[in-house]
Each structure stands twice: as structure tokens, then as C-alpha cells.
Write a protein that holds these residues in place. Structure first.
Motif, PDB file in Angstrom:
ATOM      1  N   TYR A 161     -12.813   4.214  -8.073  1.00  0.00           N
ATOM      2  CA  TYR A 161     -12.101   3.830  -6.850  1.00  0.00           C
ATOM      3  C   TYR A 161     -13.015   3.930  -5.627  1.00  0.00           C
ATOM      4  O   TYR A 161     -13.054   3.036  -4.782  1.00  0.00           O
ATOM      5  CB  TYR A 161     -10.864   4.731  -6.690  1.00  0.00           C
ATOM      6  CG  TYR A 161     -10.177   4.614  -5.356  1.00  0.00           C
ATOM      7  CD1 TYR A 161      -9.471   3.463  -5.012  1.00  0.00           C
ATOM      8  CD2 TYR A 161     -10.240   5.653  -4.416  1.00  0.00           C
ATOM      9  CE1 TYR A 161      -8.849   3.353  -3.771  1.00  0.00           C
ATOM     10  CE2 TYR A 161      -9.623   5.545  -3.178  1.00  0.00           C
ATOM     11  CZ  TYR A 161      -8.932   4.391  -2.865  1.00  0.00           C
ATOM     12  OH  TYR A 161      -8.322   4.276  -1.628  1.00  0.00           O
ATOM     13  N   PHE A 202      -5.602   0.841  -7.595  1.00  0.00           N
ATOM     14  CA  PHE A 202      -5.831   1.228  -6.198  1.00  0.00           C
ATOM     15  C   PHE A 202      -6.816   0.308  -5.446  1.00  0.00           C
ATOM     16  O   PHE A 202      -6.582  -0.002  -4.283  1.00  0.00           O
ATOM     17  CB  PHE A 202      -6.286   2.692  -6.113  1.00  0.00           C
ATOM     18  CG  PHE A 202      -5.157   3.692  -6.238  1.00  0.00           C
ATOM     19  CD1 PHE A 202      -3.857   3.344  -5.870  1.00  0.00           C
ATOM     20  CD2 PHE A 202      -5.380   4.974  -6.717  1.00  0.00           C
ATOM     21  CE1 PHE A 202      -2.813   4.249  -5.985  1.00  0.00           C
ATOM     22  CE2 PHE A 202      -4.338   5.889  -6.834  1.00  0.00           C
ATOM     23  CZ  PHE A 202      -3.059   5.523  -6.461  1.00  0.00           C
ATOM     24  N   ALA A 236       2.792   1.692  -3.281  1.00  0.00           N
ATOM     25  CA  ALA A 236       1.913   2.196  -4.353  1.00  0.00           C
ATOM     26  C   ALA A 236       1.706   3.700  -4.209  1.00  0.00           C
ATOM     27  O   ALA A 236       1.711   4.434  -5.202  1.00  0.00           O
ATOM     28  CB  ALA A 236       0.576   1.475  -4.316  1.00  0.00           C
ATOM     29  N   LEU A 237       1.552   4.156  -2.960  1.00  0.00           N
ATOM     30  CA  LEU A 237       1.355   5.598  -2.727  1.00  0.00           C
ATOM     31  C   LEU A 237       2.605   6.391  -3.120  1.00  0.00           C
ATOM     32  O   LEU A 237       2.507   7.409  -3.812  1.00  0.00           O
ATOM     33  CB  LEU A 237       1.045   5.858  -1.254  1.00  0.00           C
ATOM     34  CG  LEU A 237      -0.360   5.510  -0.763  1.00  0.00           C
ATOM     35  CD1 LEU A 237      -0.547   6.021   0.655  1.00  0.00           C
ATOM     36  CD2 LEU A 237      -1.424   6.112  -1.663  1.00  0.00           C
ATOM     37  N   TYR A 240      -8.442   5.091   2.685  1.00  0.00           N
ATOM     38  CA  TYR A 240      -9.143   5.414   1.433  1.00  0.00           C
ATOM     39  C   TYR A 240      -8.633   6.748   0.856  1.00  0.00           C
ATOM     40  O   TYR A 240      -8.500   6.901  -0.358  1.00  0.00           O
ATOM     41  CB  TYR A 240     -10.656   5.487   1.694  1.00  0.00           C
ATOM     42  CG  TYR A 240     -11.393   6.358   0.710  1.00  0.00           C
ATOM     43  CD1 TYR A 240     -11.764   5.870  -0.541  1.00  0.00           C
ATOM     44  CD2 TYR A 240     -11.676   7.692   1.011  1.00  0.00           C
ATOM     45  CE1 TYR A 240     -12.405   6.679  -1.459  1.00  0.00           C
ATOM     46  CE2 TYR A 240     -12.326   8.500   0.104  1.00  0.00           C
ATOM     47  CZ  TYR A 240     -12.683   8.001  -1.133  1.00  0.00           C
ATOM     48  OH  TYR A 240     -13.305   8.799  -2.045  1.00  0.00           O
ATOM     49  N   LEU A 282      -4.287   4.533 -12.664  1.00  0.00           N
ATOM     50  CA  LEU A 282      -3.961   4.128 -11.288  1.00  0.00           C
ATOM     51  C   LEU A 282      -5.226   3.684 -10.550  1.00  0.00           C
ATOM     52  O   LEU A 282      -5.163   2.864  -9.635  1.00  0.00           O
ATOM     53  CB  LEU A 282      -3.326   5.301 -10.534  1.00  0.00           C
ATOM     54  CG  LEU A 282      -1.868   5.622 -10.847  1.00  0.00           C
ATOM     55  CD1 LEU A 282      -1.455   6.918 -10.179  1.00  0.00           C
ATOM     56  CD2 LEU A 282      -0.971   4.488 -10.380  1.00  0.00           C
ATOM     57  N   SER A 283      -6.366   4.243 -10.983  1.00  0.00           N
ATOM     58  CA  SER A 283      -7.632   3.908 -10.307  1.00  0.00           C
ATOM     59  C   SER A 283      -8.013   2.434 -10.495  1.00  0.00           C
ATOM     60  O   SER A 283      -8.840   1.913  -9.758  1.00  0.00           O
ATOM     61  CB  SER A 283      -8.765   4.803 -10.793  1.00  0.00           C
ATOM     62  OG  SER A 283      -8.814   4.748 -12.192  1.00  0.00           O
ATOM     63  N   SER A 330       3.000   6.482  -6.854  1.00  0.00           N
ATOM     64  CA  SER A 330       1.966   7.333  -7.462  1.00  0.00           C
ATOM     65  C   SER A 330       2.276   8.818  -7.272  1.00  0.00           C
ATOM     66  O   SER A 330       2.115   9.611  -8.198  1.00  0.00           O
ATOM     67  CB  SER A 330       0.593   7.026  -6.865  1.00  0.00           C
ATOM     68  OG  SER A 330       0.332   5.667  -6.951  1.00  0.00           O
ATOM     69  N   TYR A 363       0.843  -1.201   0.000  1.00  0.00           N
ATOM     70  CA  TYR A 363       0.000   0.000   0.000  1.00  0.00           C
ATOM     71  C   TYR A 363       0.880   1.255   0.000  1.00  0.00           C
ATOM     72  O   TYR A 363       0.687   2.159  -0.812  1.00  0.00           O
ATOM     73  CB  TYR A 363      -0.916  -0.038   1.226  1.00  0.00           C
ATOM     74  CG  TYR A 363      -1.755   1.200   1.413  1.00  0.00           C
ATOM     75  CD1 TYR A 363      -2.932   1.375   0.708  1.00  0.00           C
ATOM     76  CD2 TYR A 363      -1.344   2.200   2.292  1.00  0.00           C
ATOM     77  CE1 TYR A 363      -3.699   2.522   0.872  1.00  0.00           C
ATOM     78  CE2 TYR A 363      -2.090   3.342   2.471  1.00  0.00           C
ATOM     79  CZ  TYR A 363      -3.264   3.500   1.753  1.00  0.00           C
ATOM     80  OH  TYR A 363      -4.013   4.642   1.920  1.00  0.00           O
ATOM     81  N   THR A 399     -14.070   0.902  -3.190  1.00  0.00           N
ATOM     82  CA  THR A 399     -13.650   0.870  -1.775  1.00  0.00           C
ATOM     83  C   THR A 399     -14.844   0.852  -0.826  1.00  0.00           C
ATOM     84  O   THR A 399     -14.805   0.183   0.202  1.00  0.00           O
ATOM     85  CB  THR A 399     -12.754   2.074  -1.419  1.00  0.00           C
ATOM     86  OG1 THR A 399     -13.375   3.240  -1.905  1.00  0.00           O
ATOM     87  CG2 THR A 399     -11.381   1.940  -1.996  1.00  0.00           C
ATOM     88  N   TYR A 411      -5.957  -1.394  -1.940  1.00  0.00           N
ATOM     89  CA  TYR A 411      -6.790  -1.093  -0.769  1.00  0.00           C
ATOM     90  C   TYR A 411      -7.287  -2.394  -0.126  1.00  0.00           C
ATOM     91  O   TYR A 411      -7.314  -2.520   1.102  1.00  0.00           O
ATOM     92  CB  TYR A 411      -7.967  -0.206  -1.193  1.00  0.00           C
ATOM     93  CG  TYR A 411      -8.816   0.247  -0.038  1.00  0.00           C
ATOM     94  CD1 TYR A 411      -8.359   1.221   0.847  1.00  0.00           C
ATOM     95  CD2 TYR A 411     -10.079  -0.300   0.185  1.00  0.00           C
ATOM     96  CE1 TYR A 411      -9.131   1.631   1.920  1.00  0.00           C
ATOM     97  CE2 TYR A 411     -10.857   0.102   1.242  1.00  0.00           C
ATOM     98  CZ  TYR A 411     -10.382   1.073   2.117  1.00  0.00           C
ATOM     99  OH  TYR A 411     -11.149   1.472   3.186  1.00  0.00           O
ATOM    100  N   PRO A 448      -5.120   7.553  -1.815  1.00  0.00           N
ATOM    101  CA  PRO A 448      -5.319   7.262  -3.240  1.00  0.00           C
ATOM    102  C   PRO A 448      -6.399   8.145  -3.870  1.00  0.00           C
ATOM    103  O   PRO A 448      -6.258   8.578  -5.019  1.00  0.00           O
ATOM    104  CB  PRO A 448      -5.755   5.791  -3.254  1.00  0.00           C
ATOM    105  CG  PRO A 448      -5.250   5.228  -1.978  1.00  0.00           C
ATOM    106  CD  PRO A 448      -5.343   6.335  -0.998  1.00  0.00           C
TER     107      PRO A 448
END
Lengths: 116, 439
Positions: free
Chosen positions: B225, B180, B144-145, B206, B176-177, B148, B141, B229, B184, B209
Motif C-alpha cells: 500500500y 486501498f 472503505a475505512l 494515506y 484490503l491492501s 475496514s 474512501y 500510494t 486512495y 488505511p
């Protein structure tokens, strides 16, 4: 009294399902409980139990989850599913019909309830 | 041999007879723990460690016989037919893209090679080890952040959307959506049994992203996204993933989260008001925002049920419709072959979606259902966005119809994610033991 193992073969699944109906158990606990409840008539081998349990799980009759014991040992508990509960009811009825029929024959064609 | 080594050696003999390698570790642990329980029981009855170990191993029986019996119960749920079906969808996509390239006379980067790579990615992700990913869920996670945010900084805005270029390939960050939701879901996995803290952290997870998607900016990506989520988090609460059934505090935390999401939604709606207005009332701005909408309406008006549509007046050819290779590739299909051809493609994809829903529903473990939903929801939402845009009900989005529209990134990502979903379906049984008890 020792009994012929072949008599147990067909009913092992029913016995396991019945144990799990009462509460979730792990493999060793099932063997111990079964032995205690049957006065050691049913001393199930672990090598017999696990393939049965894993097949029941594959058929979604039981489901498993892991839980840590007090001694930090990770135990795999088995839980009876709704599908498993339905099968247990069927198996119990099947057993009652079967045992009644065997008793009838053994008692010379009389119903068990009629013997005085 | 040391007593525990004897137990270990026995369990290794058992599992060496099980062909499905991924199932071995789980079974070995169960057998070893059983033998340890049995050994402890014998020791309580007065046996020394060596004797107790030997007796417990004898009680278990022949390891080869046990291994072979367990092997019958453990087989991976092969998804090769589904991979073949994805191959069919990719082939259809390639045919449509080739037709689009030929009518528009453009040099397209879409080639057979792209579709072969996409299929290869699908197969590679099918064989991915999910468990390694799950073990590093929080790291995944955060990674990825960081990636991004870095991409946001190096990206350059092209027609209002941040894009990055690498080796001559330009990619929109809006994709990216698609990634994500699965990141998540992995984060949610790491929060199991964490109670209210887990729920609050999951709700907070949440936002980063979501803010990245709004900074790109991609409104459709943000919707995709957010919807995914919300569904994932609701599933977790419903299935007591955080370790509690229901409590006023959890309800309050969840309500707070929904309110925060709605507030962002309201802000986004106000921000996108001009785009929405241009789409629904194109006559008010016929030369700018409303132009694409007016042209689309003309194409749809001249399309027929089956076969090529009537000649267009405002457009020279269908190829001159803006976005014909990407967002409106389905419009080409409607105009060139009729609404029935469009319906056929949509039906085929919907059949695949229905099968996915069935498989998600049939997942033995909640974790399997959670991860597959995280892949499946963005896929379905992409189809929804593309179809509603093609028939003129919603403005075109950052997303096109999976596999049927121009763009290597979308093609590769969708193929890889579906391969990943199929790997979840295959390892359904093992994932079941990764789930937590709620009984």
C-alpha cells in the motif's frame, strides 16, 4: 470574393492546427478567429469543425480539457500536442511546395519569385 | 418549443447517432455550449432569442450527418483480447492448483467454479461505470475505512493475522491492501485543483488505511500500500494535479509526508526483526521461525533446470513443505517441473505486466494513468513478493502469485481489479475530459 469550398477541404486541418499553435481554444472561438483572420473567407461550419477536432484528438494531435467560463458555461478547450506541432510543420511545408507548384503552372512555368 | 429545448433536442438528435453511449453526454455538452455561444453572438447583433437559436442551429448543420461523423471518431478501445489473456492466466492457475491438490491429498475450496466466478468478476468489472465511482470518490474512501474498521473489530486472530469468516469461507484482512490503493487514487481524484490543502489532505488520507493494515497486521500489505500510494502521490505532484507546479510549501509538505512514512517503516522493521532474522539466519532458530526457510532451501537445492528434482531428505514429499498451496505454490512448480517452467510462468505474467505498463504510459489522460497505476502496482508487487519468496530471497508474505496460488479471495480480488483496469483502458478517451488543465 467567394471561393470554391473544395479548396478549403484539404487545408482545414492545417488551419485548425495553426490556430491552436498560438493558444488553446474552444470550438466556437476557433470558428470566430478563423473568420476574422481570413476576412470571412473561411467561414467554417460547426458541423464540419467538431468531427475534425474529435478525430485530431483521437490521433493524439490535440488534447482537450474543460474549463468554466465567466458565465459559468463549461467550455472544452483544445491544446496542440507535440505530435500535433510536428504534423503542423509537415503540413506547412507541404502547403508551401504545393502552392509554389500551382503558382508555377499558373504563371506559365515560372517560379513565383521570378515574376516582375 | 422553448429556445433552449430546441438546442437540447438538436444535441440529442446528434448524439443518438453515436453508438458509444458513454461518449454521448460529453459530446452533447460541447454541442449545446457551442450553440449557446453562437446564439448569444447572434443576439448581440440584434436578433431575438427565437431567431438567434434557429440561426445557430442552422449554422451547425444537419444533426444526423454530424452525429454519424462524430460516431466515426468515438469508439471504445475494446480490451476483449486482454480479457481473453486473463482467461488464459486463470486456466493455467487452475491447472497448477489442481496438480497441487492431487499431490497434497487435501480437500481444497479451489475449484473450477472459483475460477469461473473470478473470470465472471473480471468481465463484470470491465463493464463497470468508473464515472459513478469517481463522482462519489470521497464517500467511497470513507465507506472503505468504515467497513475496514468494522471488519477489524469482528475479525479473529489466526496465527497472528486477523481473519473474518463468512458462510464457511475464511478470509485474511491483509487483502484490503489490494483495494486501498484504488480507493486512495479515487480520493486523490477528488482533491484536484485544491492546491496545498489538497496535497496535505491527500498525504493525511494515506494514514488511516496504513494504520488499519498495521493493525491486522500485514507488513507486506503495508509495504504494498505504501509503495503504491507514494508513487500515486508523486505522480500527482509531478503532473500538478493539485493545481500548482512547484512551491517550497508543497515540497515541505511532501518531505514531511515521506519522513512520517519512513518513521512508520522503521518502527515496522524493528517489530519484524525476529521474522527477518529467522529468514536470513535460519540456523540460529532451526526448529521455529527458521524451519520453513531451511526446508525451502533444501527443495531449491534439489530442484533442476528442467524436470522433477532430486529426492528430498528432510521432507517426505514436496507436499509437506509448509505453505505449498499458498505462498510456496511456485516452489512446487520449480521442484516438479524445473526452474525453466517457473521462468515460463513468470515470463508470461511479466509480459502481461509489460503490456500494462505500455497501456498506462499511453493513457491520454492523467486520471486514466493514475487509476490504472493504482490497480497495476499492487499486482506487480504481489508478483515480486511471490517470486522472491519462491526462490528464497525474501520471507514469504501475505500474498501469493496472482491466479496461481490457493485462496479464493486473492483470486476474486485480482480478477476484479484487472477487469477494472481494463475498463479504464477502454474508457481512456472519456477519462481525458475528466482531467484538469495544466497548460
Amino acid at each position: 470574393m467567394s471561393i470554391d469550398k473544395s479548396l478549403l477541404t484539404g487545408s482545414t486541418t492545417t488551419l485548425i492546427l495553426k490556430l491552436l499553435e498560438e493558444k488553446d481554444m474552444y470550438g466556437y472561438e476557433m470558428i470566430e478567429t478563423l473568420a476574422q483572420k481570413s476576412d470571412h473567407t473561411f467561414d467554417l461550419k460547426a458541423g464540419t469543425l467538431y468531427p475534425i477536432l474529435h478525430n485530431l484528438e483521437k490521433k493524439s494531435l490535440v488534447e482537450s480539457y474543460e474549463k468554466k467560463a465567466d458565465n459559468e458555461r463549461l467550455r472544452k478547450y483544445y491544446h496542440l500536442t507535440e505530435k500535433g506541432k510536428k504534423l503542423l510543420v509537415e503540413k506547412q511545408q507541404e502547403w508551401i511546395s504545393f502552392s509554389c507548384a500551382v503558382n508555377k503552372i499558373l504563371n506559365g512555368g515560372l517560379g513565383y519569385a521570378t515574376i516582375s | 418549443m422553448q429556445p433552449y429545448h430546441e438546442i437540447k433536442s438538436y444535441s440529442e438528435q446528434v448524439v443518438s447517432n453515436i453508438r458509444w453511449k458513454k461518449a454521448r453526454a460529453m459530446i452533447a455538452t460541447e454541442i449545446e455550449n457551442h450553440l449557446c455561444d453562437q446564439r448569444d453572438a447572434y443576439r448581440k447583433l440584434g436578433d431575438d432569442l427565437d431567431t438567434a437559436t434557429k440561426k445557430s442551429i442552422e449554422q451547425m448543420g444537419d444533426p444526423i450527418f454530424l452525429g454519424k461523423e462524430l460516431d466515426k471518431a468515438h469508439r471504445p478501445n475494446s480490451q476483449l483480447l486482454s480479457i481473453l489473456f486473463i482467461g488464459v492466466l486463470l486456466s493455467l492457475g487452475l491447472v497448477i492448483q489442481s496438480a497441487l491438490c492431487s499431490i497434497s491429498n487435501t480437500t481444497s475450496t479451489i475449484s473450477i467454479l472459483s475460477y469461473i466466478i473470478a473470470f465472471g468478476l473480471c468481465v463484470c468489472c470491465y463493464y463497470i461505470d468508473i464515472f459513478h465511482l469517481l463522482h462519489h470518490a470521497k464517500f467511497l474512501y470513507l465507506f472503505a475505512l468504515v467497513v475496514s474498521v468494522f471488519a477489524l473489530f469482528i475479525a479473529t486472530p489466526v496465527r497472528g493475522v486477523r481473519m473474518i469468516s463468512f458462510s464457511g469461507i475464511t478470509t485474511s484482512l491483509s487483502f484490503l491492501s489490494l483495494v486501498f490503493p484504488i480507493i486512495y487514487a479515487a480520493f486523490l481524484y477528488s482533491m484536484r485543483s485544491q492546491g496545498l490543502r489538497g496535497l496535505i489532505l491527500s498525504a493525511l488520507a494515506y494514514f488511516p488505511p496504513a494504520l488499519i493494515l498495521l493493525a491486522i497486521p500485514t507488513i507486506s500489505g503495508w509495504i504494498l500500500y505504501t509503495v503504491s500510494t507514494l508513487i500515486l502521490l508523486s505522480l500527482c505532484v509531478k503532473h500538478s494535479w493539485f493545481g500548482f507546479i512547484k512551491s517550497p510549501k508543497s515540497a515541505a509538505a511532501l518531505m514531511g509526508f515521506v519522513l512520517a512514512v519512513c518513521t512508520i517503516g522503521l518502527a515496522v522493521s524493528i517489530h519484524s526483526y525476529s521474522t527477518i532474522q529467522a529468514f536470513f539466519f535460519p540456523q540460529q532458530d532451526p526448529y521455529n521461525g527458521g524451519l520453513a526457510s531451511l526446508l525451502l532451501q533444501e527443495v531449491l537445492r534439489n530442484s533442476v533446470l528442467l524436470g522433477k528434482g532430486y529426492p528430498l531428505q528432510q521432507l517426505e514429499t514436496i507436499a509437506t513443505l509448509p505453505g505449498i498451496q499458498s505462498n510456496y505454490s511456485l516452489v512446487y512448480l520449480i521442484y516438479q517441473f524445473g526452474f525453466l517452467a517457473f521462468g515460463g510462468i513468470v515470463l508470461l505474467t511479466l509480459l502481461f505486466c509489460a503490456w500494462c505498463i505500455y497501456k498506462v504510459y499511453k493513457q491520454k489522460s492523467f486520471l486514466g494513468a493514475l487509476l490504472s497505476t493504482a490497480v497495476f502496482m499492487p499486482f506487480v508487487l504481489q508478483i515480486f513478493f511471490a517470486c522472491t519468496a519462491a526462490v528464497g530471497y525474501l520471507p514469504s508474505s501475505s500474498f501469493s502469485f496472482p491466479f496461481f496460488s490457493y485462496g479464493s479471495t486473492a483470486l476474486f480480488l485480482n480478477a476484479a481489479l484487472l477487469g477494472f483496469m481494463l475498463s479504464i483502458f477502454r474508457d481512456n478517451e472519456i477519462l481525458a475530459t475528466y482531467s484538469i488543465s495544466t497548460h
